[in-house]
Design a protein around this motif. Structure first.
Motif, PDB file in Angstrom:
ATOM      1  N   HIS A  28       0.670   2.182   0.232  1.00 56.13           N
ATOM      2  CA  HIS A  28       0.783   3.411  -0.507  1.00 56.13           C
ATOM      3  C   HIS A  28       0.814   2.704  -1.970  1.00 56.13           C
ATOM      4  O   HIS A  28       1.851   1.890  -2.246  1.00 56.13           O
ATOM      5  N   THR A  29      -0.367   2.577  -2.730  1.00 58.09           N
ATOM      6  CA  THR A  29      -0.209   1.763  -4.061  1.00 58.09           C
ATOM      7  C   THR A  29       0.161   2.630  -5.187  1.00 58.09           C
ATOM      8  O   THR A  29      -0.196   3.873  -5.301  1.00 58.09           O
ATOM      9  N   ASN A  30       1.098   2.136  -6.225  1.00 57.52           N
ATOM     10  CA  ASN A  30       1.282   2.919  -7.160  1.00 57.52           C
ATOM     11  C   ASN A  30       0.471   2.963  -8.026  1.00 57.52           C
ATOM     12  O   ASN A  30      -0.067   1.941  -8.909  1.00 57.52           O
ATOM     13  N   PRO A  31      -0.286   4.149  -8.380  1.00 54.12           N
ATOM     14  CA  PRO A  31      -1.505   4.211  -9.285  1.00 54.12           C
ATOM     15  C   PRO A  31      -1.164   3.578 -10.744  1.00 54.12           C
ATOM     16  O   PRO A  31      -2.165   2.834 -11.370  1.00 54.12           O
ATOM     17  N   ASN A  32      -0.154   3.850 -11.436  1.00 56.50           N
ATOM     18  CA  ASN A  32      -0.037   3.149 -12.844  1.00 56.50           C
ATOM     19  C   ASN A  32       0.015   1.755 -12.642  1.00 56.50           C
ATOM     20  O   ASN A  32      -0.189   1.176 -13.815  1.00 56.50           O
ATOM     21  N   LYS A  33       0.472   1.103 -11.660  1.00 58.69           N
ATOM     22  CA  LYS A  33       0.419  -0.418 -11.788  1.00 58.69           C
ATOM     23  C   LYS A  33      -0.635  -0.883 -11.409  1.00 58.69           C
ATOM     24  O   LYS A  33      -0.988  -2.401 -11.708  1.00 58.69           O
ATOM     25  N   ILE A  34      -1.968  -0.279 -11.093  1.00 58.04           N
ATOM     26  CA  ILE A  34      -3.030  -0.739 -10.966  1.00 58.04           C
ATOM     27  C   ILE A  34      -4.191  -0.209 -11.991  1.00 58.04           C
ATOM     28  O   ILE A  34      -5.406  -0.318 -11.815  1.00 58.04           O
ATOM     29  N   GLY A  35      -3.508   0.493 -12.867  1.00 57.57           N
ATOM     30  CA  GLY A  35      -4.309   0.693 -14.271  1.00 57.57           C
ATOM     31  C   GLY A  35      -4.900   2.123 -14.081  1.00 57.57           C
ATOM     32  O   GLY A  35      -5.812   2.429 -14.887  1.00 57.57           O
ATOM     33  N   LEU A  36      -4.441   2.821 -13.045  1.00 57.75           N
ATOM     34  CA  LEU A  36      -5.033   4.483 -12.751  1.00 57.75           C
ATOM     35  C   LEU A  36      -3.962   5.210 -13.572  1.00 57.75           C
ATOM     36  O   LEU A  36      -2.978   5.598 -12.894  1.00 57.75           O
ATOM     37  N   HIS A  37      -4.379   5.640 -14.648  1.00 64.28           N
ATOM     38  CA  HIS A  37      -3.552   6.543 -15.655  1.00 64.28           C
ATOM     39  C   HIS A  37      -3.559   7.984 -15.630  1.00 64.28           C
ATOM     40  O   HIS A  37      -2.680   8.664 -15.956  1.00 64.28           O
ATOM     41  N   VAL A  38      -4.656   8.427 -15.187  1.00 64.72           N
ATOM     42  CA  VAL A  38      -5.152   9.648 -15.109  1.00 64.72           C
ATOM     43  C   VAL A  38      -5.223  10.103 -13.635  1.00 64.72           C
ATOM     44  O   VAL A  38      -5.840   9.875 -12.821  1.00 64.72           O
ATOM     45  N   GLN A  39      -4.456  11.406 -13.273  1.00 65.12           N
ATOM     46  CA  GLN A  39      -4.525  11.865 -12.128  1.00 65.12           C
ATOM     47  C   GLN A  39      -4.778  13.237 -12.210  1.00 65.12           C
ATOM     48  O   GLN A  39      -4.122  13.996 -13.057  1.00 65.12           O
ATOM     49  N   ALA A  40      -5.737  13.692 -11.546  1.00 64.65           N
ATOM     50  CA  ALA A  40      -6.290  15.182 -11.431  1.00 64.65           C
ATOM     51  C   ALA A  40      -6.501  15.684 -10.161  1.00 64.65           C
ATOM     52  O   ALA A  40      -6.726  15.337  -9.260  1.00 64.65           O
ATOM     53  N   ILE A  41      -5.840  17.083 -10.100  1.00 65.06           N
ATOM     54  CA  ILE A  41      -6.359  18.021  -8.966  1.00 65.06           C
ATOM     55  C   ILE A  41      -7.532  18.633  -9.401  1.00 65.06           C
ATOM     56  O   ILE A  41      -7.467  19.513 -10.504  1.00 65.06           O
ATOM     57  N   ILE A  42      -8.626  18.635  -8.589  1.00 61.06           N
ATOM     58  CA  ILE A  42      -9.722  19.407  -8.988  1.00 61.06           C
ATOM     59  C   ILE A  42      -9.933  20.534  -7.967  1.00 61.06           C
ATOM     60  O   ILE A  42     -10.048  20.162  -6.725  1.00 61.06           O
ATOM     61  N   LEU A  91      -2.107  -7.991 -12.663  1.00 60.98           N
ATOM     62  CA  LEU A  91      -2.810  -8.291 -11.248  1.00 60.98           C
ATOM     63  C   LEU A  91      -4.301  -8.997 -11.369  1.00 60.98           C
ATOM     64  O   LEU A  91      -4.919  -8.419 -11.916  1.00 60.98           O
ATOM     65  N   ASP A  92      -4.292 -10.063 -10.714  1.00 58.35           N
ATOM     66  CA  ASP A  92      -5.783 -10.604 -10.663  1.00 58.35           C
ATOM     67  C   ASP A  92      -6.655 -10.328  -9.600  1.00 58.35           C
ATOM     68  O   ASP A  92      -6.180  -9.351  -8.691  1.00 58.35           O
ATOM     69  N   GLU A  93      -7.733 -11.011  -9.453  1.00 63.02           N
ATOM     70  CA  GLU A  93      -8.718 -10.593  -8.489  1.00 63.02           C
ATOM     71  C   GLU A  93      -8.029 -11.018  -6.920  1.00 63.02           C
ATOM     72  O   GLU A  93      -8.329 -10.205  -6.201  1.00 63.02           O
ATOM     73  N   ILE A  94      -7.166 -12.091  -6.821  1.00 63.21           N
ATOM     74  CA  ILE A  94      -6.793 -12.047  -5.592  1.00 63.21           C
ATOM     75  C   ILE A  94      -5.765 -11.104  -5.129  1.00 63.21           C
ATOM     76  O   ILE A  94      -5.899 -10.632  -4.054  1.00 63.21           O
ATOM     77  N   ASP A  95      -4.881 -10.882  -6.170  1.00 59.22           N
ATOM     78  CA  ASP A  95      -4.204  -9.655  -5.872  1.00 59.22           C
ATOM     79  C   ASP A  95      -5.005  -8.252  -5.379  1.00 59.22           C
ATOM     80  O   ASP A  95      -4.769  -7.732  -4.280  1.00 59.22           O
ATOM     81  N   PHE A  96      -5.790  -8.063  -5.957  1.00 60.55           N
ATOM     82  CA  PHE A  96      -6.665  -6.804  -5.633  1.00 60.55           C
ATOM     83  C   PHE A  96      -7.400  -6.941  -4.300  1.00 60.55           C
ATOM     84  O   PHE A  96      -7.267  -6.201  -3.501  1.00 60.55           O
ATOM     85  N   SER A  97      -7.928  -8.304  -4.130  1.00 65.63           N
ATOM     86  CA  SER A  97      -8.430  -8.614  -2.918  1.00 65.63           C
ATOM     87  C   SER A  97      -7.533  -8.345  -1.556  1.00 65.63           C
ATOM     88  O   SER A  97      -7.903  -7.899  -0.571  1.00 65.63           O
ATOM     89  N   ILE A  98      -6.109  -8.830  -1.882  1.00 63.46           N
ATOM     90  CA  ILE A  98      -5.187  -8.615  -0.663  1.00 63.46           C
ATOM     91  C   ILE A  98      -4.796  -7.291  -0.730  1.00 63.46           C
ATOM     92  O   ILE A  98      -4.836  -6.681   0.631  1.00 63.46           O
ATOM     93  N   LEU A  99      -4.960  -6.376  -1.853  1.00 66.21           N
ATOM     94  CA  LEU A  99      -4.457  -5.035  -1.528  1.00 66.21           C
ATOM     95  C   LEU A  99      -5.882  -4.246  -1.059  1.00 66.21           C
ATOM     96  O   LEU A  99      -5.622  -3.600  -0.077  1.00 66.21           O
ATOM     97  N   ASP A 100      -6.899  -4.615  -1.123  1.00 64.16           N
ATOM     98  CA  ASP A 100      -8.039  -4.093  -0.618  1.00 64.16           C
ATOM     99  C   ASP A 100      -7.984  -4.360   1.052  1.00 64.16           C
ATOM    100  O   ASP A 100      -8.331  -3.332   1.623  1.00 64.16           O
ATOM    101  N   GLU A 101      -7.821  -5.646   1.456  1.00 65.94           N
ATOM    102  CA  GLU A 101      -7.400  -5.817   2.875  1.00 65.94           C
ATOM    103  C   GLU A 101      -6.398  -4.988   3.362  1.00 65.94           C
ATOM    104  O   GLU A 101      -6.750  -4.280   4.383  1.00 65.94           O
ATOM    105  N   LEU A 102      -5.421  -4.901   2.897  1.00 64.85           N
ATOM    106  CA  LEU A 102      -4.268  -4.128   3.285  1.00 64.85           C
ATOM    107  C   LEU A 102      -4.448  -2.551   3.459  1.00 64.85           C
ATOM    108  O   LEU A 102      -3.907  -1.791   4.146  1.00 64.85           O
ATOM    109  N   GLN A 103      -4.893  -2.060   2.565  1.00 71.18           N
ATOM    110  CA  GLN A 103      -5.440  -0.755   2.411  1.00 71.18           C
ATOM    111  C   GLN A 103      -6.442  -0.195   3.498  1.00 71.18           C
ATOM    112  O   GLN A 103      -6.426   0.806   3.796  1.00 71.18           O
ATOM    113  N   ARG A 104      -7.163  -1.190   4.125  1.00 70.71           N
ATOM    114  CA  ARG A 104      -7.795  -0.831   5.197  1.00 70.71           C
ATOM    115  C   ARG A 104      -7.169  -0.984   6.405  1.00 70.71           C
ATOM    116  O   ARG A 104      -7.226  -0.326   7.474  1.00 70.71           O
ATOM    117  N   ASN A 105      -6.086  -1.885   6.467  1.00 70.84           N
ATOM    118  CA  ASN A 105      -5.305  -2.115   7.630  1.00 70.84           C
ATOM    119  C   ASN A 105      -3.968  -2.507   7.370  1.00 70.84           C
ATOM    120  O   ASN A 105      -3.875  -3.673   6.903  1.00 70.84           O
TER     121      ASN A 105
END
Lengths: 144, 153
Positions: A49-63, B3-17
Motif C-alpha cells: 500500500h503506497t502512500n500516494p502523497n509520497k510518490i507525487g500523486l496529490h489529487v485523488q478523485a472518486i468518479i 524517490l529515484d528511479e531505483i526506488d520506483f523500480s523496487i516499488l513496481d516489483e513489490l506492487q506486483r508481488n
C-alpha cells in the motif's frame, strides 16, 4: 485457522511464517501450506500500500459513471488497466461504475476526464468528486 | 523523501508481488541484495509504503457498500472522526461535490448493514442525508497498484 493467518498477514504482509506459527501455536509447515493453498485459490494476494502523497500523486478523485445498458462490464475492463485507476467497482444505484483514481495534479485529472473518459463509448455521464481530506484507508477486511 | 528511479523500480516489483524476495528483486534489477534491503527499509521508515495483503472480497461473503453523507455545516470533521473508529468502515474521506463524506464499509450480512444505517448513522448528530450503493462487483485493479512509469521524473 485460515482467517487467523489472514488476520496476522493483514497487520504486516511481510511477517515471517515462523513468527505467525509461533503466534498461533502451530507448525511453520501448516502456515506455509495454508498460505500457498489460499494463494493458489486466489483468496488473497500479497500487495503493498503506497502512500500516494509520497510518490507525487496529490489529487485523488472518486468518479461516478453512468453507462449505457450492456456496456458496464466492457468499460470497467477497459478502465482497470489504466495506471491512474486504483479502484473500480460496479454498484447499485445512480452510478453503474465508481472509480477511484490518483493524479499528480488537477490538470491530469481534467485530462483524464476530457480526453480519456470522453473517448470511451457507452459512458453517458461522469460525476467527479475531488478528495479534500482523507481520514482512513485500510485494507483490513478480516476481523481479528 | 526524494524517490529515484531505483526506488520506483523496487516499488513496481513489490506492487506486483508484495512477498517477492529481496534477492529476486535484486537480481532482476541488477542490484545487490543489500541495496534493495536498504532502499526498502528507508522507504518503510519514511512511510512511503506498507506491506499488506488484499483479500478477495467475494471470498468473505461480506457485503461491501459505499455510503455518501451530506452533513450539517461545521459537523463534517466530527462525523468523519467518529466514523473512522468504526471497524466496519475501512475508507472514509471528505470530498467536494454533492456529498461531504464518502465511506466504503463492509458488513457480515445485509442485516448488519441495515442495523448500521438505521441505528448507528441515524443516531448521529449532524447528518442531513445518506445515500448507499451496494458493491456488485469489484474489478481487478482494486489492489492499489498506483506506481507507474510516468511518475519517475
Amino acid at each position: 485457522m485460515d482467517f487467523k493467518i489472514l488476520a496476522h498477514l493483514q497487520e504486516n504482509g511481510k511477517q515471517s511464517y515462523s513468527e505467525i506459527a509461533r503466534g498461533l501455536e502451530v507448525s511453520e509447515g501448516t502456515i506455509r501450506s495454508r498460505v500457498n493453498k489460499m494463494l493458489k485459490e486466489e483468496v488473497f494476494e500479497f500487495i503493498i500500500h503506497t502512500n500516494p502523497n509520497k510518490i507525487g500523486l496529490h489529487v485523488q478523485a472518486i468518479i461516478g459513471l453512468e453507462t449505457r445498458l450492456g456496456k458496464q462490464d466492457s468499460i470497467a475492463c477497459r478502465l482497470q488497466g489504466h495506471g491512474a485507476v486504483r479502484f473500480i467497482g460496479a454498484f447499485s444505484g445512480k452510478h453503474d461504475l465508481i472509480i477511484q483514481a490518483y493524479f499528480r495534479n488537477n490538470d491530469e485529472l481534467i485530462g483524464f476526464v476530457n480526453r480519456e473518459l470522453s473517448e470511451i463509448e457507452g459512458i453517458i455521464s461522469v460525476d467527479v468528486n475531488v478528495e479534500l481530506k482523507q481520514y482512513k484507508d485500510t485494507f483490513s477486511y478480516i476481523d481479528s | 523523501m526524494y524517490l529515484d528511479e531505483i526506488d520506483f523500480s523496487i516499488l513496481d516489483e513489490l506492487q506486483r508481488n508484495g512477498r517477492k524476495s529481496y534477492r529476486k528483486i535484486a537480481s532482476e534489477l541488477m542490484l545487490s541484495e543489500r541495496v534493495v534491503k536498504h532502499r526498502v527499509n528507508a522507504m518503510l521508515r519514511e512511510g512511503v509504503f506498507q506491506f499488506l495483503i488484499s483479500v478477495d472480497p467475494s471470498r468473505l461473503g461480506t457485503v461491501h457498500v459505499l455510503i455518501w453523507l451530506t452533513t450539517v455545516a461545521g459537523k463534517q470533521d466530527t462525523i468523519a472522526r467518529e466514523l473512522m473508529d468504526c471497524e466496519q468502515v475501512h475508507f472514509i474521506s471528505a470530498y467536494s461535490g454533492d456529498f461531504n463524506l464518502l465511506m466504503r464499509a463492509r458488513f457480515k450480512d445485509k442485516k448488519a448493514l441495515t442495523a448500521f444505517m438505521n441505528d448507528h448513522l441515524a443516531a448521529m448528530d449532524g447528518i442531513l442525508g445518506v445515500t448507499m450503493n451496494i458493491e456488485l462487483k469489484t474489478y481487478e485493479s482494486s489492489k492499489n497498484r498506483i506506481i507507474r512509469k510516468s511518475l519517475m521524473s
